[in-house]
Design a protein around this motif. Sequence first.
Motif, short mmCIF file in Angstrom:
data_model
loop_
_atom_site.label_atom_id
_atom_site.label_comp_id
_atom_site.label_asym_id
_atom_site.label_seq_id
_atom_site.Cartn_x
_atom_site.Cartn_y
_atom_site.Cartn_z
N GLN A 90 0.86 -1.73 -0.30
CA GLN A 90 0.25 -0.07 -0.30
C GLN A 90 1.02 0.94 0.35
O GLN A 90 0.18 2.67 -0.92
N THR A 91 1.96 1.30 0.68
CA THR A 91 2.93 2.40 0.90
C THR A 91 3.44 2.53 -0.52
O THR A 91 3.50 4.18 -1.24
N ALA A 92 3.92 1.83 -1.64
CA ALA A 92 4.77 1.89 -2.90
C ALA A 92 3.67 2.37 -3.40
O ALA A 92 4.01 3.37 -3.85
N VAL A 93 2.53 1.72 -3.18
CA VAL A 93 1.20 2.76 -4.14
C VAL A 93 1.09 4.29 -4.39
O VAL A 93 1.30 5.62 -4.53
N ALA A 94 1.36 4.47 -2.84
CA ALA A 94 0.61 6.05 -2.67
C ALA A 94 1.93 6.97 -2.41
O ALA A 94 1.38 7.78 -2.11
N LEU A 95 2.90 5.99 -2.11
CA LEU A 95 4.38 6.71 -2.47
C LEU A 95 4.06 7.72 -3.76
O LEU A 95 4.68 8.41 -4.35
N TRP A 96 3.96 6.58 -4.76
CA TRP A 96 3.84 6.90 -6.65
C TRP A 96 2.84 8.05 -6.36
O TRP A 96 3.07 9.02 -7.26
N ASP A 97 1.49 7.83 -6.02
CA ASP A 97 1.37 8.90 -6.23
C ASP A 97 1.16 10.28 -5.93
O ASP A 97 0.94 11.05 -6.50
N ALA A 98 1.29 9.79 -4.48
CA ALA A 98 2.16 11.33 -3.84
C ALA A 98 3.75 12.03 -4.85
O ALA A 98 3.36 12.98 -4.79
N ARG A 99 4.01 11.50 -5.61
CA ARG A 99 5.59 12.06 -6.31
C ARG A 99 4.49 12.06 -7.97
O ARG A 99 5.06 13.34 -7.73
N GLN A 100 3.90 11.53 -8.09
CA GLN A 100 2.82 11.85 -9.68
C GLN A 100 2.50 13.50 -9.18
O GLN A 100 2.60 14.36 -9.61
N ALA A 101 2.33 13.52 -7.87
CA ALA A 101 0.53 14.45 -7.73
C ALA A 101 1.62 16.56 -7.36
O ALA A 101 1.31 17.04 -8.30
N LEU A 102 3.01 15.48 -7.17
CA LEU A 102 3.66 16.38 -6.42
C LEU A 102 4.74 17.26 -7.20
O LEU A 102 5.82 17.61 -7.25
N LYS A 103 5.31 15.74 -8.72
CA LYS A 103 6.64 16.21 -9.66
C LYS A 103 6.47 17.56 -10.24
O LYS A 103 7.66 18.11 -10.37
N ASP A 104 5.46 18.26 -10.20
CA ASP A 104 5.45 19.60 -11.39
C ASP A 104 5.26 20.42 -10.10
O ASP A 104 4.83 22.05 -10.92
N ASP A 105 5.38 19.90 -8.82
CA ASP A 105 5.20 21.76 -7.97
C ASP A 105 5.93 22.82 -7.49
O ASP A 105 6.83 22.13 -7.41
N PRO A 106 5.48 24.00 -8.29
CA PRO A 106 6.72 25.10 -8.26
C PRO A 106 6.51 24.89 -7.11
O PRO A 106 7.60 25.91 -6.48
N SER A 107 5.82 25.20 -6.16
CA SER A 107 5.79 25.57 -4.78
C SER A 107 7.26 24.71 -3.77
O SER A 107 7.25 25.74 -2.64
N ILE A 108 7.73 23.59 -3.73
CA ILE A 108 8.46 22.95 -3.62
C ILE A 108 10.30 23.10 -4.23
O ILE A 108 9.95 23.35 -5.24
N GLN A 109 10.69 23.57 -3.38
CA GLN A 109 11.99 24.13 -3.17
C GLN A 109 12.96 22.94 -3.45
O GLN A 109 13.57 22.28 -2.28
N ARG A 110 13.45 22.45 -3.94
CA ARG A 110 13.75 21.11 -4.71
C ARG A 110 14.99 21.04 -4.32
O ARG A 110 15.49 22.12 -4.79
N ARG A 111 15.75 20.32 -2.82
CA ARG A 111 16.99 20.61 -3.12
C ARG A 111 17.64 21.63 -2.11
O ARG A 111 18.60 22.03 -2.13
N ARG A 112 16.87 22.30 -2.01
CA ARG A 112 16.78 23.51 -0.63
C ARG A 112 17.66 23.59 0.37
O ARG A 112 18.58 24.16 0.51
N PHE A 113 17.47 21.97 0.96
CA PHE A 113 18.48 22.15 2.19
C PHE A 113 19.57 21.13 2.13
O PHE A 113 20.31 20.35 3.62
#
Length: 123
Positions: A90-113
């Motif tokens: 279940q976690t594998a599915v949930a993580l995949w879904d979350a990554r897909q939903a957030l992959k293009d989210d401009p509000s996330i400062q990737r690798r910021r820290f």
Amino acid sequence: MKTTTETPTKRDAMEGPYIRRRRPREPGYLLAEYYLKPKGITQTDFAAATGLTRKHISSVIHGRASITPDTAVRFAEVLGTSPEYWLNLQTAVALWDARQALKDDPSIQRRRFAGNGDDGPAA
């Protein structure tokens, strides 16, 4: 540094994060295809054995309901598996879904820290 003509090795794959290219199978699909159907177990019989409703088992099988810790323990007890197995699916599915939903989210400062290891506190 690798050139583009070199074949990637298993070690190369281990150095970077493993990113799935497709959505993992839902636990309900695996339940139906690998546990219930081969043994001729009906959803009704499985529901009775787990103490859950047939409707809930059907919802899990069709991906409309997730595996909770309670459900995982019930499945594990009846099928002779571990609760962790069902929760990990279940976690594998949930993580995949979350990554897909957030992959293009401009509000996330990737690798910021993210650092290279030298910017932590001195020992």
